[in-house]
Design a protein around this motif. Sequence first.
Motif, PDB file in Angstrom:
ATOM      1  N   LYS A 191       0.824  -1.218   0.000  1.00  0.00           N
ATOM      2  CA  LYS A 191       0.000   0.000   0.000  1.00  0.00           C
ATOM      3  C   LYS A 191       0.851   1.258   0.000  1.00  0.00           C
ATOM      4  O   LYS A 191       0.396   2.316  -0.424  1.00  0.00           O
ATOM      5  CB  LYS A 191      -0.950  -0.002   1.199  1.00  0.00           C
ATOM      6  CG  LYS A 191      -2.010  -1.083   1.102  1.00  0.00           C
ATOM      7  CD  LYS A 191      -2.970  -1.018   2.254  1.00  0.00           C
ATOM      8  CE  LYS A 191      -4.042  -2.083   2.106  1.00  0.00           C
ATOM      9  NZ  LYS A 191      -5.041  -2.010   3.167  1.00  0.00           N
ATOM     10  N   GLU A 195      -4.430   9.747   1.076  1.00  0.00           N
ATOM     11  CA  GLU A 195      -5.315   8.637   0.708  1.00  0.00           C
ATOM     12  C   GLU A 195      -5.995   8.044   1.944  1.00  0.00           C
ATOM     13  O   GLU A 195      -7.190   7.775   1.943  1.00  0.00           O
ATOM     14  CB  GLU A 195      -4.506   7.568  -0.017  1.00  0.00           C
ATOM     15  CG  GLU A 195      -5.315   6.368  -0.458  1.00  0.00           C
ATOM     16  CD  GLU A 195      -4.443   5.296  -1.085  1.00  0.00           C
ATOM     17  OE1 GLU A 195      -4.800   4.110  -0.952  1.00  0.00           O
ATOM     18  OE2 GLU A 195      -3.419   5.639  -1.694  1.00  0.00           O
ATOM     19  N   GLN A 228      -8.728  10.324   3.274  1.00  0.00           N
ATOM     20  CA  GLN A 228      -9.920  10.339   2.429  1.00  0.00           C
ATOM     21  C   GLN A 228     -10.712   9.043   2.513  1.00  0.00           C
ATOM     22  O   GLN A 228     -11.923   9.042   2.467  1.00  0.00           O
ATOM     23  CB  GLN A 228      -9.529  10.606   0.980  1.00  0.00           C
ATOM     24  CG  GLN A 228      -9.024  12.007   0.757  1.00  0.00           C
ATOM     25  CD  GLN A 228      -8.449  12.225  -0.629  1.00  0.00           C
ATOM     26  OE1 GLN A 228      -8.159  11.281  -1.353  1.00  0.00           O
ATOM     27  NE2 GLN A 228      -8.264  13.474  -0.983  1.00  0.00           N
ATOM     28  N   ASN A 229     -10.002   7.917   2.657  1.00  0.00           N
ATOM     29  CA  ASN A 229     -10.651   6.608   2.634  1.00  0.00           C
ATOM     30  C   ASN A 229     -10.806   5.965   4.005  1.00  0.00           C
ATOM     31  O   ASN A 229     -11.421   4.926   4.122  1.00  0.00           O
ATOM     32  CB  ASN A 229      -9.869   5.644   1.731  1.00  0.00           C
ATOM     33  CG  ASN A 229      -9.793   6.144   0.314  1.00  0.00           C
ATOM     34  OD1 ASN A 229     -10.707   6.793  -0.168  1.00  0.00           O
ATOM     35  ND2 ASN A 229      -8.696   5.862  -0.349  1.00  0.00           N
ATOM     36  N   THR A 239      -8.777   4.545   7.689  1.00  0.00           N
ATOM     37  CA  THR A 239      -7.686   3.600   7.901  1.00  0.00           C
ATOM     38  C   THR A 239      -8.156   2.160   7.933  1.00  0.00           C
ATOM     39  O   THR A 239      -7.349   1.254   7.868  1.00  0.00           O
ATOM     40  CB  THR A 239      -6.967   3.885   9.239  1.00  0.00           C
ATOM     41  OG1 THR A 239      -7.900   3.707  10.301  1.00  0.00           O
ATOM     42  CG2 THR A 239      -6.380   5.278   9.274  1.00  0.00           C
ATOM     43  N   GLY A 240      -9.453   1.938   8.082  1.00  0.00           N
ATOM     44  CA  GLY A 240      -9.938   0.579   8.202  1.00  0.00           C
ATOM     45  C   GLY A 240      -9.738   0.033   9.606  1.00  0.00           C
ATOM     46  O   GLY A 240     -10.046  -1.098   9.891  1.00  0.00           O
TER      47      GLY A 240
END
Length: 131
Positions: free
Chosen positions: A28, A52, A55-56, A58-59
């Motif tokens: 990643k 990134e 915006q998305n 960290t999970g």
Amino acid sequence: MQSYTIGQAARLLGVSPDTARRWADAGKVATHRDEGGRRLIDGRDLAAFSIELAQNGTGEDDTSYTSARNAFPGIVTAVKLGDVAAQVEIQAGPHRLVSLLTREAVEELGLEVGMQATARVKSTSVHIDRT
């Protein structure tokens, strides 16, 4: 260009070193090795990855982020220079901070994308310290 160890990158991203290592292992974020065999992440790659992530997400579990004494250590993700003024963006974990300051201040601090910096906030002013 400044490079960061996995541990330094983890601190800047607001995650554990194990999480940063897993992200690197999964491809990643790109890494390279220094003479001593340590894995390093190029500052520009880390800056792009931090944007990134913000915006998305960290999970990871929803972790509460806080700043001691209003200090936000992070990584510079953008520097826009004008004739007199400049705009500096810092990604501090999930927080994106933008500061308007003089071009002279940016040049004196040597701020560029991929380097570590700390945004200090007091009232409506954001001050940038090179770290």
